[in-house]
Design a protein around this motif. Structure first.
Motif, PDB file in Angstrom:
ATOM      1  N   UNK A   1      41.058  61.739  66.240  1.00 59.11           N
ATOM      2  CA  UNK A   1      42.219  61.412  66.224  1.00 59.11           C
ATOM      3  C   UNK A   1      42.384  59.856  66.360  1.00 59.11           C
ATOM      4  N   UNK A   2      43.766  59.567  65.850  1.00 60.39           N
ATOM      5  CA  UNK A   2      44.212  58.322  66.232  1.00 60.39           C
ATOM      6  C   UNK A   2      45.546  58.296  66.939  1.00 60.39           C
ATOM      7  N   UNK A   3      46.005  57.552  67.819  1.00 59.71           N
ATOM      8  CA  UNK A   3      47.171  57.396  68.546  1.00 59.71           C
ATOM      9  C   UNK A   3      48.284  57.840  67.750  1.00 59.71           C
ATOM     10  N   UNK A   4      48.972  58.601  68.299  1.00 60.19           N
ATOM     11  CA  UNK A   4      50.398  58.828  67.760  1.00 60.19           C
ATOM     12  C   UNK A   4      51.403  57.975  67.811  1.00 60.19           C
ATOM     13  N   UNK A   5      52.491  58.092  67.077  1.00 61.86           N
ATOM     14  CA  UNK A   5      53.551  57.244  67.367  1.00 61.86           C
ATOM     15  C   UNK A   5      54.272  57.423  68.589  1.00 61.86           C
ATOM     16  N   UNK A   6      54.024  58.380  69.551  1.00 64.60           N
ATOM     17  CA  UNK A   6      54.762  58.308  70.709  1.00 64.60           C
ATOM     18  C   UNK A   6      53.744  58.499  72.065  1.00 64.60           C
ATOM     19  N   UNK A   7      52.619  57.964  71.476  1.00 63.52           N
ATOM     20  CA  UNK A   7      51.535  57.980  72.833  1.00 63.52           C
ATOM     21  C   UNK A   7      52.084  57.313  74.063  1.00 63.52           C
TER      22      UNK A   7
ATOM     23  N   UNK B   1      38.253  80.260  66.145  1.00 59.62           N
ATOM     24  CA  UNK B   1      38.549  81.372  66.741  1.00 59.62           C
ATOM     25  C   UNK B   1      39.025  81.215  67.862  1.00 59.62           C
ATOM     26  N   UNK B   2      40.035  82.109  68.514  1.00 60.98           N
ATOM     27  CA  UNK B   2      40.388  81.819  69.959  1.00 60.98           C
ATOM     28  C   UNK B   2      39.248  81.704  70.936  1.00 60.98           C
ATOM     29  N   UNK B   3      39.273  80.836  71.724  1.00 63.23           N
ATOM     30  CA  UNK B   3      38.137  80.574  72.877  1.00 63.23           C
ATOM     31  C   UNK B   3      37.189  79.519  72.315  1.00 63.23           C
ATOM     32  N   UNK B   4      37.345  78.966  71.112  1.00 67.83           N
ATOM     33  CA  UNK B   4      36.338  77.974  70.603  1.00 67.83           C
ATOM     34  C   UNK B   4      36.610  76.620  71.649  1.00 67.83           C
ATOM     35  N   UNK B   5      35.515  75.980  72.103  1.00 72.79           N
ATOM     36  CA  UNK B   5      35.733  74.663  72.691  1.00 72.79           C
ATOM     37  C   UNK B   5      36.263  73.679  71.701  1.00 72.79           C
ATOM     38  N   UNK B   6      37.181  72.905  71.995  1.00 74.69           N
ATOM     39  CA  UNK B   6      37.817  71.903  71.392  1.00 74.69           C
ATOM     40  C   UNK B   6      37.731  70.459  72.108  1.00 74.69           C
ATOM     41  N   UNK B   7      37.244  69.370  71.400  1.00 75.43           N
ATOM     42  CA  UNK B   7      36.999  68.071  71.660  1.00 75.43           C
ATOM     43  C   UNK B   7      38.024  67.369  71.129  1.00 75.43           C
ATOM     44  N   UNK B   8      38.860  66.270  71.680  1.00 72.97           N
ATOM     45  CA  UNK B   8      39.453  65.357  70.941  1.00 72.97           C
ATOM     46  C   UNK B   8      38.718  64.135  70.966  1.00 72.97           C
ATOM     47  N   UNK B   9      38.389  63.302  69.837  1.00 75.26           N
ATOM     48  CA  UNK B   9      37.608  62.176  69.943  1.00 75.26           C
ATOM     49  C   UNK B   9      38.556  61.221  69.364  1.00 75.26           C
ATOM     50  N   UNK B  10      38.787  60.100  70.075  1.00 73.81           N
ATOM     51  CA  UNK B  10      39.685  58.969  69.689  1.00 73.81           C
ATOM     52  C   UNK B  10      38.919  58.205  68.803  1.00 73.81           C
ATOM     53  N   UNK B  11      39.426  57.544  67.627  1.00 78.94           N
ATOM     54  CA  UNK B  11      38.911  56.732  66.813  1.00 78.94           C
ATOM     55  C   UNK B  11      40.144  55.677  66.437  1.00 78.94           C
ATOM     56  N   UNK B  12      39.153  54.475  66.055  1.00 76.64           N
ATOM     57  CA  UNK B  12      40.276  53.423  65.846  1.00 76.64           C
ATOM     58  C   UNK B  12      40.023  52.858  64.159  1.00 76.64           C
ATOM     59  N   UNK B  13      41.055  52.538  63.607  1.00 81.05           N
ATOM     60  CA  UNK B  13      40.958  52.087  62.196  1.00 81.05           C
ATOM     61  C   UNK B  13      40.431  50.702  62.253  1.00 81.05           C
ATOM     62  N   UNK B  14      39.478  50.253  61.349  1.00 84.28           N
ATOM     63  CA  UNK B  14      39.406  48.755  61.259  1.00 84.28           C
ATOM     64  C   UNK B  14      40.515  47.970  60.537  1.00 84.28           C
ATOM     65  N   UNK B  15      40.622  46.819  60.997  1.00 84.29           N
ATOM     66  CA  UNK B  15      41.618  46.252  60.407  1.00 84.29           C
ATOM     67  C   UNK B  15      41.400  45.391  59.211  1.00 84.29           C
TER      68      UNK B  15
END
Length: 290
Positions: A179-185, A276-290
């Motif tokens: 994920x990248x940060x959203x407009x309302x982080x 499927x329901x119960x599957x573990x979820x991980x959100x990994x923050x990434x950054x775009x190169x400028x």
């Protein structure tokens, strides 16, 4: 039985017609829709010789059964499942010839959630705004299939693929979403952002084609109140009042008033369709190169 049509004998929990969707109409309040696992849908189309944009059937969890009225070539992919023709085992993930009048049965998903059935010639229900996809949110496109539904089929456009084996991604045992940060982080505390990036979540049984809901720690707001409705995109991670992130999928609303803390990389959404329901979820923050 010589006409090119497909009769639905058992519709299953939720079976819909899907293609690449109808992008470009968000300003009209129309979601994109389309196959949730787009690579799986494209692959089964390729296996039977269809164009990539041909419409397929998307099943949910417990498959479906259909009876073609003419001899067709089919392929089943996406979530692994048993495939039979008149009760005899047939190949999954490969082209299969089905005689007119035979019963093609797609079984319960052994892993994952959604299986895809392509039929030579494609499903040719009437398009709406350039797509044959069923949209569960707006109601556009054909209704979810019911027992007895008859679907028209097109003429085959080419020969089926000749392959010995085709690689299929396995449904995720752990769903990793970049994920990248959203407009309302900035509507969330620093602790909430750290929680999203470090704490485990799980897929909720309340997930559907509109959004993948999660179970896990609530994300703390830094600001009270709600936003005026604003545009939403595919993959947006919206946080409703209960604080649990929701990942917007193909039938998502085009506007919403809950803040978007992050946006998922589009390349990870096919895996989300098979979690499927119960599957573990991980959100990994990434950054775009400028």
């Amino acid at each position: 039985m010589s006409d090119r049509a497909l009769a639905v004998v058992r519709a299953g929990a939720l079976t819909t017609v899907q293609d690449r969707g109808r992008p470009g109409h968000a300003h009209l309040g129309v979601p994109r829709s389309g196959a949730l696992d787009a690579p799986a849908a494209a692959l089964v189309n390729r296996l039977v010789g269809n164009a990539p944009e041909a419409a397929v059937l998307e099943t949910t969890v417990n498959g479906c059964s259909v009876r073609p009225r003419a001899t067709v070539t089919v392929a089943v992919g996406g979530a692994p499942c048993a495939v039979t023709v008149d009760g005899r085992p047939a190949a999954w993930g490969a082209p299969v010839r089905v005689p007119g009048g035979a019963l093609l049965a797609i079984g319960v998903a052994r892993a994952g959630v959604r299986s895809y059935l392509a039929v030579s010639g494609g499903v040719t229900v009437e398009p709406v705004l350039g797509s044959r996809s069923t949209d569960l949110l707006s109601g556009l496109g054909p209704a979810p299939l019911a027992d007895g539904t008859v679907l028209p089929l097109g003429r085959p456009s080419g020969p089926h693929a000749c392959v010995d084996a085709v690689p299929h991604p396995a449904p995720p045992s752990e769903l990793v979403l970049r994920v990248t940060l959203g407009p309302r982080h900035d509507w969330f505390t620093g602790a909430a952002l750290a929680t999203l990036a470090a704490r485990p979540y799980a897929v909720s049984s309340a997930s559907n084609r509109i959004g993948l809901r999660t179970e896990g720690p609530a994300l703390e707001r830094a600001r009270p109140g709600e936003l005026p409705s604003e545009g939403m995109v595919l993959g947006a991670v919206q946080v409703p009042p209960d604080g649990r992130p929701v990942v917007f999928l193909a039938d998502h609303p085009t506007t919403g008033g809950y803040p978007v803390i992050a946006v998922v990389d589009p390349r990870d959404l096919a895996a989300a369709a098979q979690a499927a329901p119960g599957t573990p979820v991980r959100f990994i923050a990434v950054r775009h190169r400028r």
